[in-house]
Design an enzyme around this catalytic site. Structure first.
Site, PDB file in Angstrom:
ATOM      1  N   SER A 170      34.403 -33.080  99.453  1.00 24.86           N
ATOM      2  CA  SER A 170      35.075 -34.336  98.788  1.00 24.86           C
ATOM      3  C   SER A 170      34.841 -34.507  97.111  1.00 24.86           C
ATOM      4  CB  SER A 170      34.464 -35.494  99.539  1.00 24.86           C
ATOM      5  OG  SER A 170      33.123 -35.835  98.655  1.00 24.86           O
ATOM      6  N   LYS A 171      35.801 -35.456  96.857  1.00 25.46           N
ATOM      7  CA  LYS A 171      35.616 -35.483  95.153  1.00 25.46           C
ATOM      8  C   LYS A 171      33.959 -35.511  94.828  1.00 25.46           C
ATOM      9  CE  LYS A 171      39.705 -38.201  94.165  1.00 25.46           C
ATOM     10  NZ  LYS A 171      39.968 -39.434  94.096  1.00 25.46           N
ATOM     11  N   ARG A 172      33.279 -36.017  95.498  1.00 26.41           N
ATOM     12  CA  ARG A 172      31.824 -36.170  95.106  1.00 26.41           C
ATOM     13  C   ARG A 172      31.269 -34.954  94.446  1.00 26.41           C
ATOM     14  NH1 ARG A 172      29.098 -37.480  99.485  1.00 26.41           N
ATOM     15  NH2 ARG A 172      30.889 -38.407 100.557  1.00 26.41           N
ATOM     16  N   GLY A 195      32.506 -32.562  93.080  1.00 26.01           N
ATOM     17  CA  GLY A 195      33.034 -32.114  91.460  1.00 26.01           C
ATOM     18  C   GLY A 195      33.760 -30.910  91.601  1.00 26.01           C
TER      19      GLY A 195
END
Ligand code: GLU
Length: 486
Positions: free
Chosen positions: A257-259, A261
């Site tokens: 996920s975006k988390r 990076g």
């Protein structure tokens, strides 16, 4: 067998997630491996999720990665339009939904949100997932009632009438045969209250009308596939070959996920990865070549890719492996291209008029990603402060005392040295090494320490001095002598 036709069908919702890039790549490879066509279709029926600029990202990424479509909004192949909102404008989806209503396979539903919210969720037979299926309330409405509601402008959706008994089995090339009890199949919405089709409906209509033979998509759609099959069946259409790609996780086995990076193509490019390495790495997220080859150009992937060798177990996105692979691409890269990409990073830390191309050639085989450059060459601008214990090297048999002696001798030699090319410097120092009967490292280690102030450097003492030039090199050696004399 008919010509293979695959499609990439992104929704313009933002950056190109690594999972989406993989879907595009696999769809491209499946088509090209068989000499087929790869199509781009824009799925923009969820107007609320539309993000400005997302379309440009899609076009740009496909072009940059070489996943060139044969048909799409900008390349008519005769089955367009290729943008779902444009298809909807012609009433296409509504027409097909009405056909299903006429057949008894779909119906108008006027239930409001309150009523839908009040529907109780029920637990599936195996006690696992909790599912909410619509209770078919509006299926029972009489023709007149429906017409009166429509005439009164009451908001409605059109739902598919799923069977409630028996099971539906479908085949996926990766996951095999999957059976679902029909009572778990929700009467899915085909046309929404805003007049747009749902993704669920539009993808079936479009894949059929566009002659798609192989549907490649993420495994989050696996549970929807039986519902799509029911729609194909209702129309009497042939079901395409399904290729669902495995989940991509981060190092902690959580969905990428975006988390983390680095979940999108743009993130990776921003972080200094090169596009070919990203494509190569992404190809291996769920597919394994039959031999141990790891480095593949796109052309090689086209030849080697066989979706039958895809795996259904989740693929871990291993940034360490990608960095390694990127390093391999940098080593093999044509120097001018490398320099063009490296220059901005070099200029961040080197402002003095050194030969930046020479600096670039020192780091080319020693970095994995471009930002590594900064830390490797920061000593060119300014000699860093360093501890004289750095002169002690067990294997080279150097210590602070003998290094001082070497540096004094080398300073004398280099004062009279005009040829400050790497070769010239090496010859001069080698002459001294031979004359004294030293080992090369015994001299090079202290000199390199003095001119760089660092334990590890790209390039040896003479390569560094060639770039620094005579004046700066001698100043740094003097500084070393000063430090060691204390
Ligand atoms: N529009 C869907 C998405 O962006 C496409 C899914 C599919 O390939 O069918 O995820």
């Amino acid at each position: 067998m008919s010509k293979v036709r695959t499609r990439f069908a992104p929704s313009p919702t933002g950056r190109m997630h690594v999972g989406n890039l993989r879907t595009a790549l696999y769809a491209y490879l499946i088509a090209k491996h068989e000499g087929g066509d790869f199509m781009l279709r824009i799925e923009d029926t969820d107007q609320e999720r539309f993000v400005d600029g997302a379309l440009e990202i899609i076009y740009h990424t496909l072009e940059e990665t070489g996943l060139i479509h044969d048909e799409g909004p900008d390349k008519d192949g005769g089955v367009g339009p290729y943008v779902q909102s444009e298809r909807n404008a012609s009433g296409l989806y509504l027409q097909y939904a009405k056909q299903l209503i006429d057949q008894g396979d779909a119906y108008y539903c006027f239930c409001d949100k309150e009523r839908l919210d009040s529907l109780k969720s029920k637990v599936s037979e195996d006690g696992g997932t909790e599912i909410v299926v619509y209770d078919k309330h509006c299926l029972g409405l009489g023709k007149e009632e429906v017409e009166a509601n429509l005439a009164a402008g009451k908001p409605y959706v059109i739902r598919f009438n799923m069977p409630t008994e028996g099971t539906t089995t479908f085949h996926d090339e990766i996951y095999g045969d999957i059976s679902v009890p029909n009572e778990e199949l929700d009467d899915l919405i085909l046309i929404k209250s805003d007049g747009y089709p749902t993704y669920n409906f539009a993808n079936v209509i479009d894949d059929h009308l566009m002659g798609i033979t192989h549907v490649v998509r993420g495994n989050e759609y696996l549970s929807s596939a039986p519902k799509y099959n029911k729609i194909y069946e209702a129309f009497g259409w042939e079901v395409p070959v399904y290729v669902h790609c495995p989940l991509i996780t981060d190092e902690n086995h959580k969905k990428l996920s975006k988390r983390c990076g680095h979940s999108s193509y743009e993130d990776l490019i921003d972080q200094g990865f090169v596009k070919e390495a990203v494509v190569n790495y992404v190809a291996l997220l769920g597919w394994c070549p039959s031999d141990n080859q790891e480095i593949f150009s796109l052309e090689e992937l086209v030849k080697a890719f066989d979706y039958r060798h895809m795996s259904k177990s989740p693929a871990v996105f291993d940034i360490v492996k990608l960095k390694w692979m990127n390093g391999e691409y940098l080593k093999a890269m044509d120097f001018d291209r490398f320099y063009g990409m490296a220059e901005p990073y070099i200029k961040e830390v080197v402002t003095k008029p050194y030969d930046l191309r020479k600096i670039a050639s020192l780091v080319k085989t020693r970095i994995e990603i471009f930002p590594d450059i900064r830390e490797q060459i920061d000593f060119f601008e300014e000699l860093p402060e360093y501890d004289t214990t750095m002169y002690c090297h067990k294997k080279m048999k150097t210590n602070e005392e003998n290094s001082l002696e070497v540096l004094k001798d080398v300073l004398d030699i280099l004062k009279g040295q005009d040829d400050f090319s790497n070769d010239g410097l090496f010859a001069a120092l080698k002459g001294y090494v031979d004359e004294k009967g030293y080992k090369t490292g015994f001299v090079m280690w202290p000199v390199r320490t003095a001119v760089s102030g660092k334990q590890n450097t790209p390039g040896g003492a003479t390569e560094i001095m060639e770039i620094l030039g005579k004046e700066e090199s001698l100043a740094r050696i003097r500084k070393g002598i000063e430090l060691l004399s204390k």
